[in-house]
Design a protein around this motif. Structure first.
Motif, PDB file in Angstrom:
ATOM      1  N   LYS A   3       0.832  -1.201   0.000  1.00  0.00           N
ATOM      2  CA  LYS A   3       0.000   0.000   0.000  1.00  0.00           C
ATOM      3  C   LYS A   3       0.870   1.255   0.000  1.00  0.00           C
ATOM      4  CE  LYS A   3      -3.765   0.439   2.534  1.00  0.00           C
ATOM      5  NZ  LYS A   3      -4.675   0.689   3.699  1.00  0.00           N
ATOM      6  N   HIS A   4       1.924   1.248   0.823  1.00  0.00           N
ATOM      7  CA  HIS A   4       2.829   2.400   0.884  1.00  0.00           C
ATOM      8  C   HIS A   4       3.410   2.712  -0.490  1.00  0.00           C
ATOM      9  CE1 HIS A   4       5.910   5.108   2.509  1.00  0.00           C
ATOM     10  NE2 HIS A   4       6.768   4.469   1.742  1.00  0.00           N
ATOM     11  N   TRP A   7       0.654   4.104  -2.796  1.00  0.00           N
ATOM     12  CA  TRP A   7       0.315   5.489  -2.477  1.00  0.00           C
ATOM     13  C   TRP A   7       1.379   6.443  -2.997  1.00  0.00           C
ATOM     14  CZ3 TRP A   7      -2.143   6.211   3.060  1.00  0.00           C
ATOM     15  CH2 TRP A   7      -3.358   5.512   3.105  1.00  0.00           C
ATOM     16  N   ASP A  39      -7.626   3.158  -2.528  1.00  0.00           N
ATOM     17  CA  ASP A  39      -6.448   3.974  -2.232  1.00  0.00           C
ATOM     18  C   ASP A  39      -6.773   5.462  -2.335  1.00  0.00           C
ATOM     19  OD1 ASP A  39      -4.812   1.804  -1.748  1.00  0.00           O
ATOM     20  OD2 ASP A  39      -3.973   1.746  -3.766  1.00  0.00           O
ATOM     21  N   LEU A  43      -6.525   8.222   0.611  1.00  0.00           N
ATOM     22  CA  LEU A  43      -5.684   9.409   0.464  1.00  0.00           C
ATOM     23  C   LEU A  43      -6.507  10.684   0.592  1.00  0.00           C
ATOM     24  CD1 LEU A  43      -3.372   8.184  -2.433  1.00  0.00           C
ATOM     25  CD2 LEU A  43      -2.627   8.790  -0.133  1.00  0.00           C
ATOM     26  N   LEU A 112       2.019   8.666   5.942  1.00  0.00           N
ATOM     27  CA  LEU A 112       1.380   7.440   5.470  1.00  0.00           C
ATOM     28  C   LEU A 112       1.267   6.414   6.587  1.00  0.00           C
ATOM     29  CD1 LEU A 112       3.057   7.006   1.960  1.00  0.00           C
ATOM     30  CD2 LEU A 112       0.758   7.852   2.481  1.00  0.00           C
TER      31      LEU A 112
END
Length: 265
Positions: A3-4, A7, A39, A43, A112
């Motif tokens: 995910k990091h 993003w 996502d 965000l 994050l």
């Protein structure tokens, strides 16, 4: 892709294009459209973009400024380094960040980390982290994050690096106490220590180190063995160096001999 990493990739695409479409982003990142929608929703909740029908647009000036500052040089290495540095920061700690592309990535990694579900709390609760910085771009990026308390030093802005320098900057730093200082540098030499190109930035980075219980240098391996004009501090003032796997073995040995822990990612 974690995910990091997704993003970061989405924010880079948004910086380059100004807007994102779900289907195009999904094809670019080779994930499902449903993943991209989730996502983008997350965000948007973190105020890092504005959700639109079918995609997203940049949040505004406070968001676009740090993205324009982002350098693509060694970007993947810097993101890995930043993620490793963020793991060294305990919840509730006070973190000092000087300016630079790597420390900008550290700021994003901290943001994050909060946004990734480790901490979800109302604005009135204690902050997940307190960040003290002399970098305008870092301040602008974190100012919209209610779970991170941001303290800006003040001072005279250097347009080349977005860093605030001078006696006003030093005055604020002399009044605070940091748990950890994270320093981006332009050179790291086994004999001379860590350095940067400008003497005014070096003096402020030195103050960050002096005010911190722990000092972490975050730098990619291209800076190892390099010298720059202005010395920040010697290796005796550094606790940890976080770098990438390209760091030479002899440099690792030299740093270890000086009592510096090396984390290569």
């Amino acid at each position: 892709m974690s995910k990091h990493e997704r993003w970061n990739a989405l924010l880079e695409l948004l910086a380059a294009e100004g807007r994102l479409e779900v289907e195009e982003a999904a094809a670019s990142l080779r994930v499902s459209a449903a993943t991209i929608r989730r996502d983008l929703d997350e965000l948007a909740e973190q105020q890092m973009l504005v959700r639109t029908r079918g995609g997203a647009i940049a949040h505004g000036v406070s968001y676009e400024l740090p993205l324009r500052y982002k350098s693509s040089r060694n970007a993947s290495e810097k993101q890995r380094i930043a993620a490793a540095v963020a793991e060294l920061v305990g919840e509730g700690e006070v973190v000092g960040l000087n300016g630079g592309t790597t420390t900008t990535e550290v700021a994003r990694a901290l943001a994050l980390r909060v946004g990734g579900g480790r901490r979800s709390a109302p604005e009135t609760s204690a902050p997940a982290f307190t960040v003290v910085t002399n970098a305008l771009n870092i301040a602008g990026e974190l100012a919209v994050r209610p779970q991170i308390k941001i303290v800006v030093t003040g001072g005279v802005a250097r347009p080349q690096t977005y860093e605030l320098v001078g006696p006003l900057t030093a005055g604020v730093l002399k009044e605070v106490v940091l748990d950890v200082a994270v320093l981006g540098v332009d050179g790291l030499d086994a004999q001379l220590g860590v350095m940067t190109r400008h003497e005014d930035e070096a003096s402020i980075s030195r103050l960050f180190a002096e005010r911190a219980q722990r000092v972490v240098v975050a730098t990619d391996s291209s800076k190892m063995g390099k010298r720059a004009f202005a010395r920040i501090c010697g290796l005796d003032a550094i606790d940890v160096v976080v770098t990438d796997s390209g760091v030479p073995a002899d440099m690792v040995a030299s740093l270890t001999d000086h009592g510096v822990k090396v984390i290569a990612v």
